[in-house]
Write an enzyme that holds these catalytic residues in place. Structure first.
Site, PDB file in Angstrom:
ATOM      1  N   GLY A 289       0.838  -1.192   0.000  1.00  0.00           N
ATOM      2  CA  GLY A 289       0.000   0.000   0.000  1.00  0.00           C
ATOM      3  C   GLY A 289       0.873   1.242   0.000  1.00  0.00           C
TER       4      GLY A 289
ATOM      5  N   GLU B  44       9.472   3.657  -1.785  1.00  0.00           N
ATOM      6  CA  GLU B  44       8.858   3.627  -3.117  1.00  0.00           C
ATOM      7  C   GLU B  44       8.278   5.010  -3.421  1.00  0.00           C
ATOM      8  OE1 GLU B  44       5.342   1.174  -3.264  1.00  0.00           O
ATOM      9  OE2 GLU B  44       5.255   1.164  -5.458  1.00  0.00           O
TER      10      GLU B  44
ATOM     11  N   ASP C 205       6.613  -6.497  -9.798  1.00  0.00           N
ATOM     12  CA  ASP C 205       5.599  -5.879  -8.943  1.00  0.00           C
ATOM     13  C   ASP C 205       4.181  -6.237  -9.427  1.00  0.00           C
ATOM     14  OD1 ASP C 205       4.783  -4.457  -6.767  1.00  0.00           O
ATOM     15  OD2 ASP C 205       5.310  -2.478  -7.519  1.00  0.00           O
ATOM     16  N   ASP C 206       3.771  -5.632 -10.539  1.00  0.00           N
ATOM     17  CA  ASP C 206       2.401  -5.829 -11.038  1.00  0.00           C
ATOM     18  C   ASP C 206       2.438  -5.949 -12.564  1.00  0.00           C
ATOM     19  OD1 ASP C 206       0.894  -5.170  -8.415  1.00  0.00           O
ATOM     20  OD2 ASP C 206       2.295  -3.518  -8.667  1.00  0.00           O
TER      21      ASP C 206
ATOM     22  N   HIS D  69       7.241  -2.870   1.896  1.00  0.00           N
ATOM     23  CA  HIS D  69       7.434  -1.865   0.853  1.00  0.00           C
ATOM     24  C   HIS D  69       7.926  -0.603   1.576  1.00  0.00           C
ATOM     25  CE1 HIS D  69       4.847  -4.502  -1.446  1.00  0.00           C
ATOM     26  NE2 HIS D  69       4.790  -3.701  -2.483  1.00  0.00           N
TER      27      HIS D  69
HETATM   28 ZN   LIG Z   1       4.658  -4.123  -4.594  1.00  0.00          ZN
END
Ligand SMILES: [Zn+2]
Length: 347
Positions: A171, A201, A280-281, A198
């Site tokens: 998040g 970032e 990651d995504d 995380h």
């Molecule tokens: Zn991530």
């Protein structure tokens, strides 16, 4: 090395991935199928394309939660893992630690045990049919407060699943700083779970330092703001704290870097940090693990020897048993040598 040669090499060698969110590997087909099942109509092209347009991390996280809301039947989870199995195979990932974020599913009333039961069956299927190992890191989430994160941890501890190896904190770090979750991480560590977070970032280096010192994070997700802080860099290098670097993700969310060619992964690696490469995504950022390695080879001028180190790092930084890591490294070395023996002009 040309792109097709590089891709051929990457396809032929086994790799690990340590930072990938399981929902973010889903295919467009799955989104369409799940949406239709849930709402009894096709998703409009406008809504579909809006899921992949965002200006920053908050916009991306909104899309992530929106897609989770399309999953209204707990059995739909198996579609996610079918896509996941294809993703692992397409990228020749033999070992993967993936984040599973239960919060929004729990809020729909889904039962945690039932979810993990279904997910476990998918993991076993992937192991049996694809010979690829998947382990879960439960994202307790920093977006819904301490009570929610502690509740998620308690569910994990009660579940005692052999496939859950740790917890993570995902998040927006700007909206849920590490210090709010100290008690959750302390309890997780005491109970033998691995912990990652995380950090760095979106926020500055103090966020990374807090993840290490206050949460005891064993690996840092992103951490790209670290290189602005010499004392922190010294700590990261000396303690060999692995960094889960996701280059394209950072460019997409435009928080600390907007140009892949200027991504701090180059500096982190050159200063001696243990760097791992991740997506990651992948569905959201339209990048695969192999493409991510190509990006840093081609755009950031990593040499083949560096790529080899990065792949080895992804195995050695994993939470697999030492004897498994040894076997992965040995298989990797054999594949690497074999490929270059078959392509002598490309060494
Ligand atoms: Zn991530």
């Amino acid at each position: 090395m040309k792109k097709d040669e590089f891709f051929n090499l990457m396809h032929s060698i086994p790799k690990a991935e340590l930072h990938v969110h399981e929902e973010a590997v889903l295919s467009l087909n799955t989104i369409k199928k799940v949406y239709e099942r849930s709402f009894g109509k096709s998703i409009s092209s406008g809504e579909l394309s809006s899921l992949f347009k965002y200006k920053d991390l908050s916009g991306f996280l909104d899309s992530f939660i929106k897609i989770q809301s399309y999953f209204t039947d707990i059995n739909d989870l198996k579609f996610l893992f079918e896509d996941f199995a294809d993703y692992l195979e397409d990228n020749n990932i033999v070992y993967c630690e993936t984040f599973f974020s239960p919060t929004s599913h729990l809020k729909k009333g889904w039962d945690f045990s039932q979810m993990i039961g279904l997910v476990s069956k998918s993991i076993e299927k992937i192991q049996k049919e694809r010979k690829r190992t998947v382990r879960l890191i439960i994202d307790v989430s920093r977006s819904f407060g301490l009570e929610n994160a502690m509740h998620n941890l308690d569910l994990v501890l009660k579940e005692k699943s052999p496939y859950i190896i740790g917890i993570g904190l995902g998040g927006n770090e700007a909206k849920g700083p590490a210090q709010e979750f100290i008690s959750v991480f302390e309890k997780a560590r005491k109970n033998g779970l691995h912990v990652v977070a995380h950090a760095g970032e979106v926020c500055g280096s103090s966020s990374v330092d807090d993840a290490i010192e206050k949460l005891g994070a064993e690996r840092i997700g992103h951490g790209i703001s670290s290189c602005k802080d010499d004392a922190l860099m010294k700590k990261i290098v000396e303690r060999r704290i692995p960094m889960e670097i996701c280059p394209t993700s950072n460019v997409f969310t435009r928080q600390l870097v907007t140009d892949l060619r200027k991504h701090p992964v180059r500096e982190l690696y050159d200063r001696g940090a243990v760097v791992t490469i991740n997506t990651d995504d992948p569905a959201f950022f339209k990048v695969s693990l192999i493409e991510e390695y190509w990006n840093i080879y081609y755009k950031l001028r990593f040499k083949l020897d560096d790529i080899k180190v990065l792949i080895e790092n992804s195995f050695t930084s994993s939470f697999a048993e030492q004897k498994e890591i040894k076997k992965y490294l040995s298989d990797f070395e054999i594949s690497w040598q074999k490929w270059f023996a078959e392509h002598p002009s490309l060494t």
